[in-house]
Design a protein around this motif. Structure first.
Motif, short mmCIF file in Angstrom:
data_model
loop_
_atom_site.label_atom_id
_atom_site.label_comp_id
_atom_site.label_asym_id
_atom_site.label_seq_id
_atom_site.Cartn_x
_atom_site.Cartn_y
_atom_site.Cartn_z
N VAL A 327 0.85 -1.20 0.00
CA VAL A 327 0.00 0.00 0.00
C VAL A 327 0.88 1.24 0.00
O VAL A 327 1.48 1.59 1.02
N PRO A 328 1.02 1.93 -1.11
CA PRO A 328 1.85 3.14 -1.14
C PRO A 328 1.22 4.25 -0.31
O PRO A 328 0.00 4.29 -0.15
N PRO A 329 2.04 5.15 0.24
CA PRO A 329 1.48 6.26 1.03
C PRO A 329 0.76 7.26 0.15
O PRO A 329 0.94 7.26 -1.08
N PRO A 330 -0.09 8.10 0.73
CA PRO A 330 -0.77 9.13 -0.06
C PRO A 330 0.24 10.00 -0.81
O PRO A 330 1.34 10.26 -0.33
N ALA A 331 -0.14 10.44 -2.00
CA ALA A 331 0.75 11.25 -2.84
C ALA A 331 0.68 12.73 -2.45
O ALA A 331 -0.31 13.19 -1.86
N ARG A 332 1.73 13.46 -2.78
CA ARG A 332 1.72 14.91 -2.56
C ARG A 332 0.54 15.53 -3.30
O ARG A 332 0.25 15.20 -4.44
N GLY A 333 -0.13 16.47 -2.62
CA GLY A 333 -1.28 17.15 -3.21
C GLY A 333 -2.60 16.44 -2.99
O GLY A 333 -3.67 17.01 -3.24
N GLU A 334 -2.56 15.22 -2.50
CA GLU A 334 -3.78 14.44 -2.26
C GLU A 334 -4.51 14.96 -1.02
O GLU A 334 -3.88 15.30 -0.02
N ARG A 335 -5.83 15.03 -1.09
CA ARG A 335 -6.65 15.41 0.06
C ARG A 335 -6.97 14.15 0.86
O ARG A 335 -7.44 13.15 0.30
N ILE A 336 -6.73 14.21 2.18
CA ILE A 336 -6.99 13.03 3.02
C ILE A 336 -7.67 13.46 4.31
O ILE A 336 -7.59 14.63 4.73
N ASP A 337 -8.35 12.51 4.95
CA ASP A 337 -8.99 12.74 6.25
C ASP A 337 -8.09 12.17 7.35
O ASP A 337 -7.51 11.08 7.20
N LEU A 338 -8.02 12.89 8.45
CA LEU A 338 -7.24 12.49 9.61
C LEU A 338 -8.18 12.28 10.79
O LEU A 338 -9.07 13.10 11.04
N TYR A 339 -7.97 11.19 11.54
CA TYR A 339 -8.86 10.84 12.65
C TYR A 339 -8.03 10.70 13.94
O TYR A 339 -6.92 10.18 13.92
N PHE A 340 -8.63 11.15 15.04
CA PHE A 340 -7.92 11.05 16.33
C PHE A 340 -8.92 11.11 17.47
O PHE A 340 -10.05 11.61 17.33
N ALA A 341 -8.50 10.59 18.62
CA ALA A 341 -9.36 10.51 19.80
C ALA A 341 -9.28 11.79 20.63
O ALA A 341 -8.24 12.47 20.64
N PRO A 342 -10.34 12.13 21.36
CA PRO A 342 -10.30 13.31 22.24
C PRO A 342 -9.16 13.25 23.25
O PRO A 342 -8.53 14.28 23.56
N ALA A 343 -8.86 12.05 23.76
CA ALA A 343 -7.81 11.92 24.77
C ALA A 343 -6.43 12.23 24.22
O ALA A 343 -5.49 12.48 24.98
N ASP A 344 -6.29 12.19 22.88
CA ASP A 344 -4.98 12.44 22.27
C ASP A 344 -4.74 13.91 21.96
O ASP A 344 -3.66 14.28 21.49
N VAL A 345 -5.72 14.74 22.22
CA VAL A 345 -5.58 16.17 21.95
C VAL A 345 -5.12 16.88 23.22
O VAL A 345 -5.77 16.78 24.27
N GLY A 346 -4.01 17.58 23.14
CA GLY A 346 -3.52 18.36 24.28
C GLY A 346 -3.81 19.83 24.11
O GLY A 346 -4.15 20.31 23.02
N LEU A 347 -3.69 20.56 25.21
CA LEU A 347 -3.87 22.02 25.21
C LEU A 347 -2.61 22.67 25.78
O LEU A 347 -2.04 22.17 26.75
N LEU A 348 -2.20 23.76 25.19
CA LEU A 348 -1.02 24.46 25.68
C LEU A 348 -1.40 25.66 26.52
O LEU A 348 -2.34 26.39 26.21
N ALA A 349 -0.64 25.86 27.60
CA ALA A 349 -0.76 27.06 28.42
C ALA A 349 0.66 27.53 28.70
O ALA A 349 1.41 26.84 29.38
N ASP A 350 1.07 28.65 28.14
CA ASP A 350 2.44 29.09 28.23
C ASP A 350 2.77 29.71 29.57
O ASP A 350 2.82 30.93 29.73
N ARG A 351 3.01 28.84 30.57
CA ARG A 351 3.45 29.33 31.87
C ARG A 351 4.39 28.27 32.46
O ARG A 351 4.12 27.08 32.39
N PRO A 352 5.51 28.69 33.06
CA PRO A 352 6.43 27.74 33.66
C PRO A 352 5.75 27.00 34.81
O PRO A 352 4.97 27.56 35.55
N GLN A 353 6.08 25.70 34.94
CA GLN A 353 5.54 24.91 36.03
C GLN A 353 6.68 24.18 36.72
O GLN A 353 7.50 23.56 36.09
N THR A 354 6.75 24.27 38.04
CA THR A 354 7.79 23.58 38.81
C THR A 354 7.17 22.72 39.89
O THR A 354 7.86 22.10 40.64
#
Length: 354
Positions: A327-354
């Motif tokens: 199965v060759p990978p999708p070609a350059r310029g090809e439109r594809i759908d990406l799927y992922f779970a809610p638990a795999d999505v992170g959120l950034l907050a730019d503040r140091p944490q110690t």
């Protein structure tokens, strides 16, 4: 009370401040890595723990004892340097015995202790050799035995593997970690190599410009980076801009993305979402309700994995998919759908944490 406490430590050299308001608690027997780019202050902080540099402000406490102004020779610290620092005119046996002699240990105790340490690092058969007769990995194990021989309270490792080739590095880091667990010694490890830090540490303090950006377990550092710096420095992470939606959700390019947690910002406020390449899939499933559509910009063949660079809503999303010969990978310029779970999505907050 923590075994090692670093409270508000600052270090300046003239007008330049290289360590800023450094706070850290390390428990007895814990393995903590200082991870960051060159010049971020990690080695300077290590040298202050060792007593080779004095803090401009703040204090350092080991096992309830304030050692901030204590001489290095009185701190009971073991240190392994990047360049080994073995005495070229001394045999392996005498290199390991050196610290014991300086500490005033009785002669009758030195020989058995040296033999014990060399056995511990797997080199008892090389006790009569000199450093020039050893490989780099063997020299580093002698340096480790020398540091451990006087039974230090804390072991400090300053990029000890950086001069070794890749295969020896992997083998030696496994040995170091196994020894540290066996001895139960509190250890601080300085490295700029994220793979070393992730594979060896109980916790990682990610540093930038003299400050801790985030201090957490390897799992948390990798999966839930708290700042853009940590996200960009540790592993490969895609950053996707969106806005807060109602409930535990976000809107990206007009598409609702379900999250596993409610964002701590007002509805409609901008958000930065994060995704690791291995979390994104090309096939839908019941546990991956989120979908984004994008255009393939490039495909990088990496052996068992093909990494796709997909342009989604103005962002570059990286996707790791297994190489399948039929199965060759999708070609350059090809439109594809990406799927992922809610638990795999992170959120950034730019503040140091110690």
């Amino acid at each position: 009370m923590s075994f090692l406490s670093i409270d508000g430590v600052v270090k300046s050299f003239g007008p330049t401040t290289v360590v800023k308001d450094f706070d850290l608690r390390v428990e007895r027997g814990e393995f903590v890595s200082f991870l960051g780019p060159s010049g971020c202050g990690k080695t300077t902080m290590l040298r202050m723990i060792a007593g080779f540099e004095r803090p401009s402000a703040g204090r350092i406490v080991i096992d309830g004892e304030d050692v901030t102004d204590l001489a290095a020779s009185r701190r009971r610290i073991g240190m392994v340097f990047q360049a080994y620092a073995l005495f070229p005119n001394l045999s392996v046996h005498d290199n390991v015995a050196f610290g014991l002699k300086v500490a005033g240990r009785p002669k009758r105790e030195i020989g058995p202790r040296v033999e014990e340490m060399l056995t511990l690092v797997g080199l008892p058969h090389l006790s009569n050799r000199y450093p020039y007769q050893l490989s780099g990995g063997q020299q580093q194990r002698v340096a480790l035995a020398r540091a451990l021989a006087p039974s230090p309270r804390v072991l400090l490792l300053d990029e000890p593997l950086s001069a070794l080739d890749a295969k020896i590095r992997v083998s030696l880091r496994e040995q170091i970690r196994a020894l540290q667990r066996e001895l139960g010694i509190t250890t601080i490890f300085v490295t700029h190599d994220q793979e070393e830090a992730l594979s060896m540490s109980d916790r990682i303090a990610v540093m930038s410009e003299g400050r801790i950006q985030q201090c957490a377990t390897p799992f948390e550092i990798y999966n839930r980076p708290s700042t853009r710096f940590v996200a960009g420095f540790v592993g490969t992470l895609s950053l996707i801009d969106g806005v807060r939606a109602e409930g535990a959700g976000a809107i990206v390019d007009g598409t609702r993305i379900e999250l596993s947690e409610t964002p701590p910002v007002a509805e409609g406020a901008p958000l930065t979402l994060t995704l690791r390449p291995e979390a994104v899939k090309l096939e839908p499933s019941s546990d991956r309700p989120n979908r984004l559509t994008g255009e393939v910009r490039d495909a990088h063949f990496m052996g068992s994995v093909v990494r796709l660079d997909v342009h989604v809503a103005g962002s570059s999303v990286l996707v790791d998919t297994f190489n399948r010969s039929a199965v060759p990978p999708p070609a350059r310029g090809e439109r594809i759908d990406l799927y992922f779970a809610p638990a795999d999505v992170g959120l950034l907050a730019d503040r140091p944490q110690t």
